[in-house]
Structure formats: C-alpha cells, structure tokens
Design an enzyme around this catalytic site. Structure first.
Site, short mmCIF file in Angstrom:
data_model
loop_
_atom_site.label_atom_id
_atom_site.label_comp_id
_atom_site.label_asym_id
_atom_site.label_seq_id
_atom_site.Cartn_x
_atom_site.Cartn_y
_atom_site.Cartn_z
N ASP A 337 21.36 28.27 1.69
CA ASP A 337 20.95 27.23 0.77
C ASP A 337 22.06 26.26 0.31
OD1 ASP A 337 18.40 28.08 0.32
OD2 ASP A 337 18.68 29.16 -1.36
N ASP A 640 15.90 32.24 -2.74
CA ASP A 640 15.92 32.64 -4.02
C ASP A 640 14.38 32.63 -4.52
OD1 ASP A 640 15.72 29.93 -4.11
OD2 ASP A 640 17.71 29.59 -4.98
N ASP A 644 10.14 32.02 -0.74
CA ASP A 644 11.18 32.21 0.34
C ASP A 644 10.93 33.67 0.97
OD1 ASP A 644 12.58 29.66 0.11
OD2 ASP A 644 13.96 30.50 -1.60
P1 ATP Z 1 18.76 24.21 -2.30
O1 ATP Z 1 17.44 24.39 -1.63
O2 ATP Z 1 19.85 24.23 -1.53
O3 ATP Z 1 18.96 25.12 -3.48
P2 ATP Z 1 17.50 22.21 -3.88
O4 ATP Z 1 17.83 23.10 -5.23
O5 ATP Z 1 17.73 20.69 -3.94
O6 ATP Z 1 18.60 22.76 -3.10
P3 ATP Z 1 14.80 22.67 -4.27
O7 ATP Z 1 15.31 23.43 -5.59
O8 ATP Z 1 14.06 23.04 -3.42
O9 ATP Z 1 16.12 22.74 -3.60
O10 ATP Z 1 14.56 21.46 -4.85
C1 ATP Z 1 14.12 20.47 -4.39
C2 ATP Z 1 14.24 19.11 -5.04
O11 ATP Z 1 13.45 18.96 -6.05
C3 ATP Z 1 15.82 18.61 -5.65
O12 ATP Z 1 16.25 18.14 -4.54
C4 ATP Z 1 15.39 17.86 -6.89
O13 ATP Z 1 15.26 16.41 -6.26
C5 ATP Z 1 13.97 18.45 -7.07
N1 ATP Z 1 14.24 19.34 -8.39
C6 ATP Z 1 14.88 20.64 -8.45
N2 ATP Z 1 14.92 21.03 -9.53
C7 ATP Z 1 14.02 20.31 -10.36
C8 ATP Z 1 13.58 20.29 -11.78
N3 ATP Z 1 13.91 21.46 -12.46
N4 ATP Z 1 12.62 19.27 -12.33
C9 ATP Z 1 12.65 18.32 -11.31
N5 ATP Z 1 12.85 18.30 -10.01
C10 ATP Z 1 13.57 19.27 -9.57
#
Ligand code: ATP
Length: 916
Positions: A337, A640, A644
């Site tokens: 990630d 996480d 997943d």
């Molecule tokens: P990684 O997978 O590397 O942890 P990430 O945190 O970007 O990356 P996700 O948690 O799947 O991956 O989030 C995907 C997308 O959703 C993010 O890039 C962001 O644009 C959006 N996002 C993440 N958290 C929030 C939130 N709390 N509220 C709204 N949108 C969110």
C-alpha cells in the site's frame, strides 16, 4: 449507583426486543458512555471480557510428546536390544541420552511457545468506546456491560452489543449461526421471539462487521456472550510446525527406515560373511543406527525458527503463522500500500482550489492555527463564498477529531480528515461551532469500493444539504454544476481535471468536494440522493515518503526483490511518490480501469511489468497477486481493510497493518506490522533469509557429522577392523554437539551480503547439489580422521581399544568444532577475523564442548559409563590435528569450486550496492 446485572437471564435475554433508549436506561448508562470509575467498578463485578481460552497442554503431556518421534522409538528399541544382550550400561546410557534430548526439547519448545504467546498478547485487540462523552481506545478485555462502543467495517464485534445507531451495517455471523450471507443490522427492536440470526438490533461478540458504521451499547461480556455460552473453547494453540519442519520430520522418518534397513544388511554381512558372533554384531548394528540418526536436529530447527520469530518481533513484524518465517525469506515481489506504509501518513492539506482561485495553507501538523495565503504568500485579498463552502464541507463531512496533547495536536481518526479539520480552522471554520449549527442527520460512510463519503445536514430554513468528499474523478462524475464566485454554473470538467493533474503530478493526494441543497429531508439517504451535485473544489495534501522506506526500496532492489505499489490513490500522485521512493525513475502505472478489460495472459504480463497500480479496488489486488503467482513469484502483500482479506489470504505472505488495519485484515494475514512501515517488511525478509540460511547451516553441519560416524563404522566393519567408537560414545557425541554447536548455529547473525543475493527459488530443495557434495566430502574426511587417529593410537602408540576410542571421540569433537567455523559462512570465506572470532554463542558453545570432553576423558564416572580413559598431553595434541586440517581442506575446496564455477550458490554476493 446500583446497576442491573445484565447477566441475569431476565435482564439479559430480550435486549433485542427493547427500544435502544430502554436498553440504555436498564444498563444505567447513556449515549455519553460510562464514567471511568463506573467502568472500573463494573470490570470488578463482571470480570474481564475474555473467553476461557484453550487449556494449555499439561507439562507432562508436553514432555511425553517429546518421545513421540520415529528416531526416538528407534533408539529406545536399540536400548531394549542392548539390555537383552546384557549390555546394561549401554542401555542405561541410551535411555539417559534420549531423556536429556527430551528435556532439552521440552525446555526449548516451552520457550518457543512462550515467545509465540507473548506475540499473541501483543496483538490483543482494542475497541473504541465513548466514556464520559470522550472517545477512547481500550483493550477489548476491559469492556463492561453499559459501555458505548463505536464499530466500523472490518471490526470484530468485541462483546454482545445492542445497536443504538447503525448505517449500512452488514455483519458476518457465520461463526454463530452458520449463515454465510452477511446479516443486515438496524437499530429498531425485533420480535421478542426472533431467533439469534434474526435479532437485527444486536451485534454478537466475535462476529465480523463487513460494512457500515454503528454505535452500540455492550449488554454482555466474556463467557456471558452468545459465543461464550456456545463454546468455551475458542482459539486453538497454533502448532509449532512449518512446511520445512514437516519436510525434515518426513526426511527423518525415511532416514530411520533406511538406517534400519542398512543396519540389517550390515548385520547379515557380519554374521554370514564375516562369521562374527551375532550378539556382538547386533551391538555394532546398534552403534551404526545411533551414528546415522540426527537425534537433535528437529529441536534445533524449532528453536532456530522461534529465534527468528523473536527477532522479527523486535523489528516490528509479528508473525502470526510460523511458516511465514520461511516464506518471507523466499519473497520475490512485495506489493505494498502507499498511504502510511510507504508514506508517513502525516497529512498536511496544502492547497484549496475553487473556481475563483487557489489558496495555500501556512504551517504543518494538525494544530488549528496559521492562515490561508495566496500563491505569493500574501494574505488572501477577497473573501470567496466558494472557498467558505469548501471549508465547510471539509469540516462537516468528516469523522475525525483533533485533540491537544500538551503542545501537540493529535488526530483521532483518519489523518487526512484531521488535516481537513486543521485546514478548516486555518480558514476560520471550527468544527464544534459548525456541527452545532448544522447537525448531521445521516451519512454514507467512506468505502474504498465507492471512494467517497457523504453526509446529510440540517440547513435550518434552507432545508437540508448533502455534503460529499472523495476521489475527485468520482465526485466529478456525480456533479452537473459547479460553484462559482457568483453562483452556480454548468460543470466545466476539463478545467478541474487539469487542476487535479497539476496537484497530483506534484505528488499531492487530491480530494474533490461537492454539495447540494434539498428543500426537505429525503426519506432515505443513499446513492440516489447523492447525484446532480454542485462541484465546489479540490484540496491537495502532501504526505511525504518515509525516509526509511526509500532505503528499504533500495535494499529490495539489491536483494532482487521487486517492489510494486498498489494504491487506491490517483495514478499521477502514486507515480510521483513511487519515483520519489526510487521504485522506478519513470514508474509504469496501471489503473484499476486498465486492468479490468485484460484477460489472464494480459494481466500476467501487465502485473509483471507495472510498478504502480493506482485507483485499484480490493478485487484488483486479488487479481494482481494471482497473476504474479502464476508467473512464479512469491508475493508478499500488504492490506488493511476488511475487503483486503481475500488478497492477504491469497498472497504467499499476507501482511496486515497493526495500527490502521482492521481486525479482519489482521486475522487474514500471516504477519502483522506494529508500525505499519514498509521498512519493517524488508527487515522481516532479511530475518527470514537469515533463518533459512541458519537452518541450512544446522543441516549442513549435522548431516556430515552423522554421515562421517556411519561411514567410519561401515568401513571398519567391512575391513574387519575394531570399531573406532562404541554405540554409547557415538550417542554422546551426537547429543553433546547438537545441544551446543548445533544450537549455536541457530543464533548465527546474518551472513554479510544476505540482502545482496537474489531470493531463493521457492522450489529449491533444502539439500542443494553443493550441500550433497559437501555432506559426502566431509563424511569421507571425518572417516579418514577417525580411522587415522584410531590406527595411530592403537597401532603406533600401542594403546588399548578403550584409550584409542577416547581419542577418536575427542578428535571427532574437535573436527566438529572446526567444521562449524567453516559452515558458518556458506557463501564467503570463513578464515576472516570475523569468522575466527565467531559470535558469543559460538564461543560459548565451543567452551561447553571443551568442558564436556574434559569431563568425558578425565571424570572417573565417565570411565565407568562410557568406557573412556584419561589421555596424555601428546595424545591430546594429536587429537587436535584433524580439526584444522579439515578447515583448511574445506577453505581450499570453496576457493577451487568458486573458480570452477560449478555451484551457483558459491558465487560471491554482488558487489556493493549501486544506490539509486
Ligand atoms: P492506499 O491504498 O495506498 O492506502 P489510499 O488511502 O489512497 O491509498 P483508499 O483508502 O482505498 O486508498 O482510498 C482511495 C481514495 O478514496 C483516496 O485516494 C481518496 O481519494 C479517497 N478517500 C480516502 N479516504 C477518504 C475519506 N475518508 N473520505 C473521502 N474520500 C476518501
């Protein structure tokens, strides 16, 4: 205060049928939760929220289990045989040695089990509760009836809970009801007669939240919960075994059968060909079998694994399943990630973009101080209604809280949301004030699948408003208009896509914000309500790469391990961060949408080629792991979220985040990182390689020792010579050496360059061609040494057989010590200062062997048991000779073979790293 005891049946059986408010009243609690004092009092009254665990095995049973081993059965049979033949002392010594072996095994296994239990304790789950109106994290074991708990997707429900509020909650209750379809939950009461699976207002302890968010009140804990009533035995003790260990045990069984068959052949040879008296021949056969069997090997390998697990824990990687220790060492691809693992997850909202301009935030961290400035660092000239709306959404469509701890501000919740609160505060929007003015009426929680979050708020006379934040393309796709300085205008998507690109190529993480006003509150708040929105703007965050991750990526490249980033984030943001991390100068990026149309072959090629997978959903992760595995890779994958879990299970090593990971992910993983840090994965790989090397060393050291003894006896028998050692003497050597020198190898630190060679081929046999050659060569060398010393002592010096055998035993021990120094470095020369000085464990082991041999040679009771004699100084000097000779021979062999290039594993590790 007098509390109703929820454990009494009258109070405890109908929680599902009562309205939530009733339940709170009956439990003498409220939405604000219990006070800490009351919680402590209830903890005293109800006990800890734990199920009676599996009873540990009785120590006696554990001790007896040590004898349950084919090799030991064989030895015990040999002892019986010796007794029957009238060799009482020999029989006693064999039984004695077997018992010592069992004691050593018992103690070591106990220690290893303790180490695993300690690790399990480190993984003890926490629960989020509200106490005295404050959100807190407490150990699940400390929950009491009346506690108000917060639940979200991925959580294991920590106790039996009556839901007070639930949003999109789906719970997997298979554990309790056997129903594989997740059950929907809502807070209203259900029929008093409803079966367990139909009590929709309840979430049962031990079941898994697969979606949604909820608040509930604990109604039963520990053995009073449904799961506690059904079974008091949950959680099995993990067997201390791995594929490698099984392979070795299997090998041990075959070896015993072979040894037995060989021994019978030799018996036939002695009795029929040489016409020896058969009682004497039987004793020789016992000696042979004892010589051939590596009794101490399984115990030494178990302890090597356990030590590896402990070292990994010290480096923040907790191994939940032992086989992962070996697999980690063979890992060839790490899929990680981005957020929080490769980056610091210390988010700072840097820019806010609206249709009428851009504002930058001063200051870093979560302190709600500082201001917004323009590109020239000047205070913003004019107020902008669009920006005010943007900050309002950022503050209200948000589940995080900022807390001051001394001088420091901390986030309770998602760091990105914390950064939004800080941004709001810098622009004059304060959460406490806004939430009072516009209370939240409903919400659609964030989910990695749909990538946005929406909330519904009271807007006073204007009705209600829908606030949305999420991945910008996703939010844009829900908008028809945009907010401008002087009101709404049709959406100009290209303008926003350009702004997103600009921020993302600078490595910023970008969120989009949108809004919509409704005259009245809709009946349901779901995906249909969040359409036709007005796009308000963007916020760009910086989340710098971790320094240690940059180093760890370079280490991986040296070690022939590919690093791939799999993230939910925007392609350009991910590419910019990947290149900052050194994953590739120009990373090849594939998005989830690029992967979707690919067939299996196409996906395999793409998975292999790409460095970054962006905008992926958890299903993409699963497909990527499978594709990489189909290409022969051994894949370590991080995760996480609750979604997943399948890919963590599919990966060869599933790695869950200990801090931000859900319980579901941790349970599916083989390894849990306590610091969520990519560098810890690489540290674990390093330890995994060391463990595997050490196991190979233990085997490379043990087999020729046994092989040499066996060969020596066979040669002596075939040539009609006196046996150079008796059965009990051989057993003595095997035991003394296994628990000293053999064990020392378990403590061996990594060889230089352990991370400078490619990962081991997963199908590579434990005994490589080189190792087989080595076992043969060293066995022959041992045989020559043994027979040579015996001949010298007996024929040249004229000693009797007992004296000559004492010298042979001592010479074998010396050779084993020197051979140990050779084996310590399989890949590089051993005759270096570092090699000669050894590690403290090795020096201790050598000192112990020396002490044991002095006792063996000079203690009168040893003379009685082992038929030894005190040797003179000249003889002692002679017994020292074969040792150094063996070491020199093997160093020469290593050098020659390296020149010849016959064995690939002897090639020196690649030269110093060319840092990217
Ligand atoms: P990684 O997978 O590397 O942890 P990430 O945190 O970007 O990356 P996700 O948690 O799947 O991956 O989030 C995907 C997308 O959703 C993010 O890039 C962001 O644009 C959006 N996002 C993440 N958290 C929030 C939130 N709390 N509220 C709204 N949108 C969110």
């Amino acid at each position: 205060m007098q509390t109703t005891d929820p454990t009494t049946p009258s109070a405890g059986t109908d929680w599902h049928a009562r309205p939530a408010a009733d339940v709170l009243q009956a439990l003498h609690t409220s939405q604000q939760g219990l006070s800490p004092d009351e919680a402590a009092r209830r903890l005293d009254q109800h006990g800890r929220n734990e199920l009676p665990g599996t009873r540990p095995r009785h120590p006696l049973a554990r001790f007896l289990a040590q004898f349950h081993n084919a090799l030991i059965y064989f030895l015990l049979a040999a002892a019986l045989l010796a007794l029957w033949l009238g060799h009482g002392v020999d029989a006693a010594v064999i039984v004695g040695v077997v018992t010592i072996n069992a004691i050593v095994g018992f103690v070591q296994e106990g220690k290893a089990e303790q180490a695993l239990n300690a690790l399990r304790a480190m993984l003890a789950p926490n629960a989020r509760v509200v106490r005295d109106g404050d959100r807190q994290t407490v150990a699940v074991a400390e929950l009491v009836p009346g506690d108000v708990v917060l639940l979200e997707a991925g959580d294991r429900v920590p106790a039996d809970v009556r839901l007070l509020r639930s949003r999109g909650v789906l719970v997997d209750e298979a554990l309790l009801t056997g129903e594989s379809l997740a059950a929907e939950k809502r807070e209203d009461p259900s029929d008093p007669k409803a079966a367990l699976g139909d009590r929709h207002g309840m979430a049962w302890s031990g079941t898994l939240m697969v979606a949604g968010q909820a608040t509930g009140v604990v109604v039963a804990t520990g053995s009073q919960t449904q799961i506690g009533r059904i079974s008091t035995l949950v959680g099995s003790v993990e067997a201390l075994t791995t594929p490698l260990l099984r392979q070795i045990n299997h090998f041990g069984r075959w070896f015993s059968v072979l040894a037995l068959a060989g021994a019978l052949l030799v018996l036939a040879f002695a009795v029929w060909v040489r016409n020896d008296p058969w009682t004497e021949s039987l004793m020789m056969v016992v000696a042979l079998a004892v010589a051939a069997i590596p009794e101490g090997l399984p115990a030494v390998i178990t302890i090597t694994l356990a030590l590896g697990v402990r070292r990994m824990a010290q480096r923040h990687a907790i191994v939940r399943r032992l086989p992962a220790v070996e697999t980690l060492g063979a890992t060839s691809v790490i899929c990680s990630d981005k957020t929080g693992t490769l980056t610091r997850n210390e988010m700072t909202a840097r820019r806010a973009v609206t249709a009428d301009g851009m504002a930058f935030a001063e200051g870093t961290g979560y302190a709600p101080e500082g201001r917004l400035v323009d590109a020239q660092q000047q205070p913003l000239s004019a107020d902008s209604p669009a920006r005010r709306r943007l900050l309002l959404i950022a503050t209200l469509c948000n589940d995080a809280h900022l807390k001051a701890e001394g001088e420091h501000w901390q986030v309770d919740g998602d760091p990105m949301e914390g950064a939004l609160l800080a941004l709001g505060a810098r622009g004059g929007c304060h959460a406490s004030e806004l939430t009072q003015r516009h209370p939240r009426l409903d919400e659609i929680p964030f989910d990695a699948e749909h990538r946005f979050m929406a909330t519904l708020h009271d807007a006073g006379d204007d009705g209600v408003c829908v606030l949305v934040k999420g991945a910008p393309e996703r939010v844009l796709s829900m908008c028809s208009h945009q907010l401008e300085a002087d009101g709404s205008a049709p959406l100009h998507e290209a303008h926003w896509l350009a702004a997103i690109d600009e921020a993302a190529s600078a490595g910023e993480r970008v969120l989009g914000f949108a809004w919509r006003q409704l005259p009245t509150r809709p009946e349901t708040f779901d995906f249909d309500t969040v359409t036709d929105l007005h796009f308000v703007g963007l916020v760009g965050f910086i989340d710098p790469p971790r320094d240690e991750a940059i180093r760890a990526v370079a280490d991986c490249h040296d070690a022939g391990i590919q690093v791939k980033m799999i993230t939910g984030d925007h392609a350009q943001t991910a590419a910019a961060i990947a290149s900052q991390l050194g994953i590739a100068a120009q990373p090849v990026v594939m998005t989830g949408a690029d992967l979707d149309p690919l067939d299996d072959a196409g996906l395999r090629e793409a998975a292999w080629r790409a460095d970054v997978f962006a905008r992926t959903s958890p299903e993409h992760k699963l497909r990527v792991v499978r594709a990489l595995q189909a290409e022969g890779a051994i894949v370590a994958m991080t995760g996480d979220g609750v979604n997943d879990a399948p890919s963590l299970k599919q990966a060869d090593v599933g790695i869950a985040m200990g801090r931000k990971g859900t319980e579901a992910a941790k349970e599916a993983a083989e390894v849990v990182l306590t610091d969520d840090n990519f560098a810890s994965i690489v540290a674990a790989v390093h330890e995994g390689r060391t463990v595997y090397d050490n196991i190979r060393k233990v085997i490379a050291w043990t087999l020729p020792t046994n092989g040499g003894e066996t060969l020596g006896i066979i040669v002596a028998m075939v040539l009609g010579l006196t046996l150079p050692m008796s059965a009990v003497q051989i057993l003595w050597i095997n035991m003394v050496l296994a628990v000293t020198l053999g064990l020392a190898l378990a403590f061996e630190p990594p060889e230089p360059g352990v991370m400078a060679r490619p990962p081991r081929a997963p199908a590579a046999p434990l005994l490589s061609r080189f190792m087989i050659w080595r076992v043969g060569l060293v066995s022959v060398a041992f045989t020559i040494g043994m027979l040579g010393i015996f001949a010298w002592a007996h024929d040249v010096r004229g000693h009797d057989v007992a004296m000559a055998r004492t010298m042979v035993v001592n010479a074998v021990c010396v050779m084993c010590v020197f051979y140990l120094f050779s084996v310590r470095y399989l890949n590089v020369p051993s005759m270096t200062w570092r090699g000669v000085l050894g590690t403290p464990a090795v020096l201790w082991a050598v000192a112990l062997v020396a002490a044991a041999q002095l006792m063996f040679t000079y203690a009168p009771w040893m003379h009685l048991w082992f038929d030894t004699r005190p040797t003179g100084w000249l003889d002692n000097l002679i017994t020292l000779v074969p040792g150094p000779a063996l070491l020199l021979l093997l160093e020469l062999e290593k050098a020659i073979l390296r020149r010849l290039g016959w064995f690939h594993e002897l090639q020196p590790p690649r030269a110093a790293r060319q840092t990217a």
